[in-house]
Scaffold this motif. Structure first.
Motif, PDB file in Angstrom:
ATOM      1  N   LEU A 559       1.173  -0.983   0.092  1.00 41.24           N
ATOM      2  CA  LEU A 559       0.029   0.129   0.324  1.00 41.24           C
ATOM      3  C   LEU A 559       0.774   1.316   0.089  1.00 41.24           C
ATOM      4  O   LEU A 559       0.239   2.298  -0.717  1.00 41.24           O
ATOM      5  CB  LEU A 559      -1.101   0.246   1.732  1.00 41.24           C
ATOM      6  CG  LEU A 559      -2.370  -0.570   1.345  1.00 41.24           C
ATOM      7  CD1 LEU A 559      -2.871  -1.338   2.809  1.00 41.24           C
ATOM      8  CD2 LEU A 559      -3.090  -0.704  -0.273  1.00 41.24           C
ATOM      9  N   ASP A 560       1.411   1.165   0.944  1.00 41.47           N
ATOM     10  CA  ASP A 560       3.372   2.939   1.243  1.00 41.47           C
ATOM     11  C   ASP A 560       3.755   2.477  -0.369  1.00 41.47           C
ATOM     12  O   ASP A 560       3.440   3.769  -1.144  1.00 41.47           O
ATOM     13  CB  ASP A 560       3.918   2.075   1.555  1.00 41.47           C
ATOM     14  CG  ASP A 560       3.202   2.498   3.189  1.00 41.47           C
ATOM     15  OD1 ASP A 560       2.319   3.006   3.267  1.00 41.47           O
ATOM     16  OD2 ASP A 560       4.147   2.029   4.466  1.00 41.47           O
ATOM     17  N   ALA A 561       3.709   1.621  -0.965  1.00 44.15           N
ATOM     18  CA  ALA A 561       4.513   2.254  -1.922  1.00 44.15           C
ATOM     19  C   ALA A 561       3.834   2.836  -3.936  1.00 44.15           C
ATOM     20  O   ALA A 561       3.905   3.230  -4.293  1.00 44.15           O
ATOM     21  CB  ALA A 561       5.455   0.434  -2.774  1.00 44.15           C
ATOM     22  N   ALA A 562       2.646   1.465  -3.613  1.00 46.98           N
ATOM     23  CA  ALA A 562       1.493   1.847  -4.521  1.00 46.98           C
ATOM     24  C   ALA A 562       0.972   3.775  -4.315  1.00 46.98           C
ATOM     25  O   ALA A 562       0.570   3.902  -5.370  1.00 46.98           O
ATOM     26  CB  ALA A 562       0.363   0.360  -4.781  1.00 46.98           C
ATOM     27  N   GLY A 563       1.283   4.023  -2.640  1.00 49.08           N
ATOM     28  CA  GLY A 563       0.532   5.196  -3.116  1.00 49.08           C
ATOM     29  C   GLY A 563       0.775   5.788  -3.204  1.00 49.08           C
ATOM     30  O   GLY A 563       0.784   7.057  -3.781  1.00 49.08           O
ATOM     31  N   ASP A 571      -5.070   5.417   2.463  1.00 45.27           N
ATOM     32  CA  ASP A 571      -6.636   6.151   2.630  1.00 45.27           C
ATOM     33  C   ASP A 571      -7.349   5.099   2.216  1.00 45.27           C
ATOM     34  O   ASP A 571      -8.375   4.249   1.641  1.00 45.27           O
ATOM     35  CB  ASP A 571      -6.861   6.418   3.309  1.00 45.27           C
ATOM     36  CG  ASP A 571      -6.536   6.484   4.981  1.00 45.27           C
ATOM     37  OD1 ASP A 571      -5.595   5.656   5.186  1.00 45.27           O
ATOM     38  OD2 ASP A 571      -5.621   8.113   5.318  1.00 45.27           O
ATOM     39  N   ASP A 572      -7.479   5.844   0.639  1.00 37.11           N
ATOM     40  CA  ASP A 572      -7.897   5.472  -1.232  1.00 37.11           C
ATOM     41  C   ASP A 572      -7.531   3.906  -1.982  1.00 37.11           C
ATOM     42  O   ASP A 572      -8.075   4.592  -2.775  1.00 37.11           O
ATOM     43  CB  ASP A 572      -7.602   6.862  -1.597  1.00 37.11           C
ATOM     44  CG  ASP A 572      -8.094   8.266  -1.342  1.00 37.11           C
ATOM     45  OD1 ASP A 572      -9.253   7.802  -0.674  1.00 37.11           O
ATOM     46  OD2 ASP A 572      -7.073   9.324  -1.335  1.00 37.11           O
ATOM     47  N   LEU A 573      -6.574   2.994  -1.135  1.00 32.97           N
ATOM     48  CA  LEU A 573      -6.249   2.416  -2.500  1.00 32.97           C
ATOM     49  C   LEU A 573      -6.874   1.061  -1.489  1.00 32.97           C
ATOM     50  O   LEU A 573      -7.145   1.148  -0.775  1.00 32.97           O
ATOM     51  CB  LEU A 573      -4.602   1.883  -1.602  1.00 32.97           C
ATOM     52  CG  LEU A 573      -4.342   2.938  -2.291  1.00 32.97           C
ATOM     53  CD1 LEU A 573      -2.794   2.828  -2.000  1.00 32.97           C
ATOM     54  CD2 LEU A 573      -4.655   3.246  -3.580  1.00 32.97           C
ATOM     55  N   GLU A 574      -7.391   0.266  -2.734  1.00 33.88           N
ATOM     56  CA  GLU A 574      -8.259  -1.008  -2.336  1.00 33.88           C
ATOM     57  C   GLU A 574      -6.942  -2.226  -2.800  1.00 33.88           C
ATOM     58  O   GLU A 574      -6.350  -1.545  -4.162  1.00 33.88           O
ATOM     59  CB  GLU A 574      -8.966  -1.259  -2.633  1.00 33.88           C
ATOM     60  CG  GLU A 574      -9.523  -0.941  -3.722  1.00 33.88           C
ATOM     61  CD  GLU A 574     -11.466  -1.194  -4.646  1.00 33.88           C
ATOM     62  OE1 GLU A 574     -11.649  -1.059  -3.114  1.00 33.88           O
ATOM     63  OE2 GLU A 574     -11.069  -0.919  -5.411  1.00 33.88           O
ATOM     64  N   VAL A 582      -6.559   3.121  -6.767  1.00 34.90           N
ATOM     65  CA  VAL A 582      -7.396   3.802  -6.525  1.00 34.90           C
ATOM     66  C   VAL A 582      -9.058   4.048  -7.000  1.00 34.90           C
ATOM     67  O   VAL A 582      -9.402   3.619  -7.102  1.00 34.90           O
ATOM     68  CB  VAL A 582      -7.345   5.586  -7.217  1.00 34.90           C
ATOM     69  CG1 VAL A 582      -8.004   6.647  -6.200  1.00 34.90           C
ATOM     70  CG2 VAL A 582      -5.858   5.766  -7.232  1.00 34.90           C
ATOM     71  N   ARG A 583      -9.075   3.596  -5.454  1.00 33.22           N
ATOM     72  CA  ARG A 583     -11.096   3.525  -4.903  1.00 33.22           C
ATOM     73  C   ARG A 583     -12.011   3.949  -5.767  1.00 33.22           C
ATOM     74  O   ARG A 583     -11.585   5.305  -5.976  1.00 33.22           O
ATOM     75  CB  ARG A 583     -11.675   3.588  -3.319  1.00 33.22           C
ATOM     76  CG  ARG A 583     -12.050   3.041  -2.925  1.00 33.22           C
ATOM     77  CD  ARG A 583     -12.977   2.045  -1.433  1.00 33.22           C
ATOM     78  NE  ARG A 583     -12.063   1.680  -1.167  1.00 33.22           N
ATOM     79  CZ  ARG A 583     -10.645   2.120  -0.326  1.00 33.22           C
ATOM     80  NH1 ARG A 583     -11.059   3.138   0.260  1.00 33.22           N
ATOM     81  NH2 ARG A 583     -10.211   1.217   0.479  1.00 33.22           N
ATOM     82  N   GLY A 584     -13.049   3.872  -6.407  1.00 34.09           N
ATOM     83  CA  GLY A 584     -13.975   3.951  -7.490  1.00 34.09           C
ATOM     84  C   GLY A 584     -13.176   4.830  -8.575  1.00 34.09           C
ATOM     85  O   GLY A 584     -13.515   5.714  -9.015  1.00 34.09           O
ATOM     86  N   SER A 585     -11.361   4.213  -8.387  1.00 35.02           N
ATOM     87  CA  SER A 585     -11.328   5.090  -9.914  1.00 35.02           C
ATOM     88  C   SER A 585     -11.073   4.072 -11.307  1.00 35.02           C
ATOM     89  O   SER A 585     -10.574   2.693 -10.750  1.00 35.02           O
ATOM     90  CB  SER A 585     -10.171   6.136  -9.803  1.00 35.02           C
ATOM     91  OG  SER A 585      -9.343   5.279  -9.936  1.00 35.02           O
TER      92      SER A 585
END
Lengths: 804, 157
Positions: A559-563, A571-574, A582-585
C-alpha cells in the motif's frame, strides 16, 4: 474490496499433481546411482548379542558395505531424548544400531548397503547374529510394574520410566463431601498410525560444497536438520532437509530420530554416494513407533444430582522399550481426563512403563482418545447409577459459556504451560446434537425395533482437544516481481492436510490475489528454516497466524509503495484482482509492478523494470536507493508464538444396530458437532474430521497391534492388522459451531486430531445402550470385536440365549 | 540373466530388461519412471499400486515384471487424455476426495476399472469394489461420493 476468502470452500489447490501421478514422495525422487539400505533386525524382545558375523554378507555380489555399531563412529551413542520432563526420572533411548543388548523385536542391529533393495535385503539375511537365550520379559504393563517382573532396562526398577502426580483443587475434600461414587477401570489397546506411505529417507552428500541433502518423509524437517547438524557436527547451513510430499503421518513421523534418519545420511557421506532407505510395511509395524495402551482406574465423586465434585485417576501408560519423545502422550492424557466438565477437584497419577516392544510416541489423538474413553465411560456409568439421563448428567457438568477462560489451577499441559480453556459453547453443542439426533424419533425407533427383535442403541461422547501449542512458527512472504505471484514459506510441513490451500486463503485476503496465485513452499530448510514441526493440531493455529501477520506486513509495504506510485493516499487504495486500485477509479497498478518498483534496479529487463531503474522518474531522488531500514522488494517475515494451547471441542453421537446373535454392528448414523473456532476452509475441516472419525472407528473396532507373551508381533501386516476399509466407515453427518479463539488474530483452533478422539466411547456407549435388554456388562476395553461383545453378553448372566 | 520384455504401457509400445524376481511395480517405477503407482505394502493388501493389466485390475506389487510380456498395462500416468483430466480425476479434485494423495492413484485406477465394467454401481458396490484400496486420511466418504458422482455424469453423456 473483494470478499473475504477466509472461510470459503476454496478447492484444494495442490491436487492436480497428485491426481495424475505427479506426487513426489521420497521414493519418487530421482537419485541416480542411489544405493539402498536394508536392516538386520532383532528377532528377540530381550537378549544379548554374543557376536555379529558380516563376512558372508559382505561378499554377496552387489553389497557395498555392511555396518555394525562398530562401524558408525560417533553415531554409536544413545539418540536424543527429545522432550525431557522432571517426572521422567529414568529416560532410555536407543542407539542407531544395537550395541550389547536388544530391547524389542525389530530393533535395528546391522545396516547393509547395496546396489539395490533386492540385493540389500538378500544380503541382510546372510548376516549371522548370535544372541544369548532370550531373557524373560513382560509385555503387559500391569505385570511389568510388579516387584518381581523381569526388567527391560536392568537399572530401572519396576520398569517405571516416569511417575507423575497432578492435583487441582482439593480432591480429598471433594471425595469426603460427595454423595455418590462411580468407579471403573478402562483399557485402550496398542495401535499404530499405519500411514499409507511408510517412512522413507534418502540422502546425498556433495563433497565439493560440503552440503548434505536429506529427503525425509518427516513431520519435522527443521528439527531433523538441527539434529543432524548437531550429531554430525556440521554447520546447519550445510545441511538441507526436505520433507517432499509425505503420505500421511498421524504423529508417527514426528519422532526424530529413527535410526535410519541418521544412518542413511551417515552412509551417504561415508560412501560418497546417494543412499536411500524405503521402509516396507512389515518394518513399519516393527520399527516405527506406536501408541495407545493405557489402563485407567477412574473414580468420580458426585452429588446425587450427578454434579461431579472430584475425580481421581490412576493410570499406567505403556511406553514400549524406549521413551525418545518423553512423556507427552501420558501428560496429554493426564490433563485431558477432565474433558469439557467443570470437575474442580482432581488428582491424576500415572506411571509410564517400559515393555520390550516397539517404542511409543504420539499417534493422532496423543493420549486424548484414552482419556476421553475413560471420562466418557465414567459419565455414562454415573448417569446409569443415579438413574439420570446421559445427556442431562453431562449438561450439569459442562463448563458454561460465561466461565471462559476456564483455568484448572496447578495443572500443566504437555507443553509445560497452564491448562486454560480459552472459549467454547459446550451447552450449545449438546443442544445441537440432541436436535440432530432427534431423540424422540430415536426412542420410537428403538422401541419398534425391539418388537422385531432388533437392537438399536444410541451412544454419545464429548471431547476436548488442546491444539495449536507453541513454541512458535514463522511465515515468510515474497511477492514475485515478474509474475506477481505470492510465494509463502513456513517451517512446518504437510502430510495431506491442505496447507497449500488454507495458507493461500489467509494470504489472498491480505494481498488481494487469488488463492491460486499463492504458492506455498514448506517442509524445506532450503526455503525457510525457522520453526518446529507439525504436531498437536497446530499448523493452522501457529503457522496460519504467523503467515497472517507476515501478510499484513506485506500489505502495508504494498500500500505504501502503491500510494507513492499512484500519487494517492493509502486510505484511498484497495487491493483486489492482483492489483492495487484507487477506490472508485480506473487508476491501478499490478502487484507485480509494485514488487518490481520496490526493488531499486540498475537494469531494465522488462517494461515494469524500466520504472524501477535509477534513471526512471519515479525513482529519482538524492537519497540512497533504499531508505534507512528498508529492504528491497515486497518481502516480509513474521512469527507467531501462542500464549498457550487453544481448546477445540465437540460432541459425537452414533445410532447402531447390534445383532446379538452374530455380535455384528451396523452403524446407522454417525453425527458430529464440532467447534474448531473460525474455519478457514470448511471443506478441509470436514476432510480432517471425517478422516479422524475413520481412524477413530479403527480404534473402536479393529486396530490392535498384537504381541505374543515373548514380545513377537503377531499381526505385522495389512492382512492381519485391520484398518477400516471403505466398507466399514459409515457416512458421517457433520455440524459446525464456530467459537473464535481469543488467543490468536485469526480466531482459529486446530482440527487435525479432533475426529479421532471420541469415537471409541461413542461406539461403546451405543452398543451398551442397544444391548441393555440383555443386561450387558459395561464395555470398558477397546477395540471392541464381535468376540468381546459375545463375551460381554455371556458374562451378562442367565437369559442371554433365551432372549435371542 | 536379464529378460527382455515387450509390452504396451498406456497405449505406447514399451520394452525393458528385468531380473526374474523384479516386480512389475519396481520396473514401472524404477526403469520406466512411472512413479505414480505407489508401494504401500508390497503384499497386495492396500491397492496403492493398482494398475490395469489387460483390462483386469491388479496390484503391480504382486505381478512379476516378466509376466508383462505381451500384455497391455494401464497406469495413472495414462488416465488423463493429455491435459484433459479423466472425469474421475476431475471429480476427485472437485469433491476433495484426497488428502496426502499417496493412495489416490490406486483409488482412481480401481474406480476406473469399476466404471468400465459397471457404469451404474450402487453405493454398496462402490464400497465393496474399493475395499481393496486403503486410505488413512479421508475416511473414504468423499471418495465414494466422487465415484458415484462420476458414474452419474458419465451415464448422462
Amino acid at each position: 474490496m473483494s470478499t473475504r476468502i477466509f472461510g470459503e470452500r476454496v478447492q484444494r489447490n495442490n491436487d492436480e499433481r497428485l491426481l495424475t501421478g505427479g506426487g513426489r514422495y521420497v521414493d519418487d525422487i530421482p537419485l541416480s546411482g542411489a544405493l539402498h539400505v536394508a536392516f538386520v533386525r532383532s528377532p528377540f524382545a530381550r537378549a544379548q548379542i554374543i557376536s555379529i558375523d558380516t563376512s558372508i554378507a559382505k561378499e554377496h555380489p552387489g553389497v557395498i558395505k555392511v555396518y555394525t555399531y562398530k562401524d558408525i563412529g560417533n553415531l554409536d551413542v544413545e539418540m536424543p531424548l527429545l522432550i525431557p520432563h522432571p517426572a521422567l526420572h529414568s529416560p532410555k533411548t536407543q542407539r542407531p544400531l544395537a550395541h550389547d543388548d536388544v530391547f524389542y523385536v525389530g530393533q535395528t542391529v546391522v545396516m547393509v548397503v547395496a546396489i539395490d533393495r533386492y540385493v540389500a535385503e538378500d544380503a541382510a539375511r546372510l548376516v549371522d547374529v548370535e544372541y544369548s537365550d532370550p531373557f524373560n520379559c513382560s509385555i503387559e504393563i500391569e505385570e511389568a510394574v510388579l516387584d518381581d517382573a523381569p526388567l527391560v532396562h536392568p537399572d530401572v526398577p519396576n520398569n517405571v520410566a516416569a511417575h507423575c502426580i497432578q492435583v487441582s483443587g482439593n480432591p480429598d475434600k471433594a471425595f469426603q463431601e460427595a454423595e455418590h461414587y462411580t468407579k471403573l477401570k478402562v483399557r485402550v489397546d496398542r495401535s499404530t498410525a499405519a500411514p499409507m506411505e511408510c517412512r522413507a529417507v534418502a540422502a546425498r552428500f556433495d563433497a565439493v560444497s560440503g552440503e548434505l541433502t536429506v529427503w525425509d518423509g518427516t513431520q519435522a524437517p527443521i528439527s531433523v536438520r538441527g539434529g543432524i547438524a548437531s550429531i554430525f557436527n556440521l554447520d546447519e547451513d550445510k545441511v538441507r532437509v526436505i520433507a517432499p510430499d509425505v503420505g500421511g503421518g498421524f504423529g508417527q513421523k514426528v519422532l526424530l530420530f529413527y535410526p535410519d534418519e541418521l544412518l542413511v545420511p551417515f552412509a551417504a557421506m561415508d560412501l560418497d554416494r546417494p543412499v536411500k532407505y524405503i521402509e516396507d510395511r512389515t518394518e513399519n509395524f516393527l520399527g516405527s513407533t506406536q501408541e495407545r495402551t493405557q489402563i485407567h482406574d477412574v473414580e468420580l465423586a458426585a452429588t446425587k444430582d450427578g454434579v461431579v465434585l472430584g475425580l481421581k485417576d490412576n493410570f499406567l501408560h505403556d511406553t514400549g522399550a524406549f521413551i525418545p519423545y518423553g512423556i507427552a502422550v501420558a501428560q496429554v492424557a493426564s490433563t485431558g481426563i477432565l474433558g469439557p466438565y467443570r470437575i474442580p477437584n482432581s488428582r491424576v497419577e500415572y506411571k509410564a512403563i517400559y515393555t520390550p516392544i516397539v517404542p511409543v510416541t504420539p499417534y493422532r489423538g496423543c493420549g486424548r482418545p484414552h482419556a476421553c474413553f475413560a471420562i466418557e465411560r465414567a459419565m455414562d456409568q454415573l448417569a446409569d447409577e443415579l438413574g439420570l439421563d446421559r445427556f442431562e448428567v453431562r449438561r450439569r457438568n459442562l463448563i458454561s459459556e460465561d466461565e471462559f477462560p476456564y483455568e484448572r489451577p496447578n495443572l500443566l499441559f504437555a507443553d509445560g504451560l497452564a491448562v486454560i480453556y480459552d472459549s467454547g459453547q459446550y451447552a450449545k453443542a449438546l443442544d445441537m446434537i440432541i436436535e440432530k439426533i432427534n431423540l424422540d424419533e430415536f426412542n420410537t425407533q428403538q422401541k419398534a425395533a425391539a418388537q422385531e427383535g432388533k437392537y438399536l442403541g444410541l451412544g454419545l461422547s464429548f471431547y476436548v482437544e488442546a491444539t495449536g501449542i507453541g513454541p512458535y512458527e514463522g511465515g515468510h512472504i515474497k511477492v514475485h516481481p515478474i509474475t506477481g505471484k505470492v510465494y509463502v514459506n513456513t517451517g512446518l510441513t504437510t502430510q495431506g492436510q491442505g496447507h497449500e490451500t488454507v495458507f493461500a486463503q489467509i494470504v489472498a485476503d491480505q494481498l488481494g490475489v487469488s488463492p491460486e496465485d499463492v504458492i506455498l513452499v514448506e517442509g524445506d530448510t532450503g526455503a525457510f528454516d525457522w520453526g518446529v514441526a507439525t504436531y498437536a493440531s497446530r499448523a493452522a493455529v501457529v503457522s496460519g497466524n504467523a503467515i497472517h501477520l507476515a501478510a499484513q506486513k506485506a500489505r502495508k509495504i504494498v500500500l505504501d509503495a502503491a500510494g507513492n506510485m499512484l500519487e494517492a493516499s493509502v486510505d484511498d487504495l484497495e487491493l483486489g484482482g492482483g492489483e492495487v486500485r484507487v477506490r472508485g477509479s480506473d487508476v491501478s497498478v499490478s502487484l507485480a509492478a509494485v514488487a518490481t518498483a520496490c526493488n531499486p534496479l540498475r537494469y531494465a529487463f522488462n517494461e515494469a523494470a524500466q520504472a524501477a531503474t535509477q534513471f526512471a522518474p519515479a525513482a529519482r531522488s538524492d537519497e540512497p536507493a533504499l531508505g534507512d531500514g528498508r529492504a528491497p522488494g515486497v518481502e516480509t517475515t513474521a512469527y507467531y508464538a501462542p500464549p498457550h494451547a487453544t481448546w477445540a471441542y465437540g460432541v459425537h453421537a452414533a445410532i447402531v444396530e447390534v445383532d446379538p446373535g452374530l455380535c455384528s454392528i451396523d452403524i446407522k448414523r454417525y453425527i458430529c458437532v464440532h467447534d474448531c473456532g473460525n474455519m478457514i476452509n470448511p471443506t478441509i475441516v470436514e476432510g480432517q474430521v471425517m478422516g479422524g472419525v475413520a481412524q477413530g472407528m479403527g480404534g473402536a473396532f479393529y486396530e490392535r497391534v498384537e504381541f505374543d507373551s515373548e514380545g513377537n508381533p503377531r499381526n505385522a501386516n495389512f492382512m492381519d492388522f485391520l484398518v477400516p476399509y471403505a466398507t466399514e466407515v459409515s457416512q458421517i453427518e457433520l455440524h459446525h459451531i464456530e467459537t473464535p479463539s481469543p488467543l490468536n488474530p485469526l480466531g482459529v483452533k486446530g482440527v487435525g486430531e479432533a475426529g479421532t478422539i471420541p469415537v471409541a466411547p461413542v461406539i461403546a456407549s451405543a452398543i451398551e445402550d442397544a444391548l441393555k435388554p440383555f443386561g450387558i456388562k459395561r464395555l470398558h476395553h477397546v477395540p471392541l470385536s464381535p468376540n468381546s461383545i459375545y463375551e460381554a453378553l455371556q458374562e451378562s448372566g442367565g437369559d442371554f440365549n433365551s432372549k435371542l | 540373466m536379464k529378460t527382455h520384455i515387450t509390452t504396451t504401457v498406456n497405449g505406447e509400445p514399451e520394452e525393458f530388461l528385468c531380473e526374474t524376481e523384479q516386480t512389475l511395480l519396481d520396473i514401472l517405477r524404477d526403469e520406466l519412471n512411472l512413479t505414480g503407482s505407489k508401494e504401500g505394502c508390497s503384499s497386495g493388501d492396500c491397492g496403492a499400486c493398482s494398475i490395469i493389466l489387460n483390462g483386469r485390475l491388479v496390484c503391480a506389487c504382486l505381478v512379476l515384471a516378466v509376466e508383462a510380456e505381451g500384455q497391455k498395462i494401464e497406469t495413472i500416468e495414462g488416465m488423463a487424455d493429455g491435459e484433459e483430466l479423466h472425469p474421475l480425476q476431475k471429480n476427485f479434485l472437485k469433491d476433495a476426495a484426497l488428502q496426502c494423495g499417496i493412495c489416490t492413484p490406486g483409488f482412481l485406477i480401481a474406480a476406473k476399472a469399476l466404471l468400465e465394467k459397471n457404469l451404474n454401481p450402487t453405493e454398496k458396490e462402490v464400497r465393496y469394489w474399493l475395499a481393496g484400496n486403503l486410505c488413512r486420511c479421508t475416511g473414504y466418504d468423499k471418495i465414494i461420493r466422487s465415484v458415484l458422482n462420476t458414474a452419474e455424469e458419465m451415464r448422462r453423456k
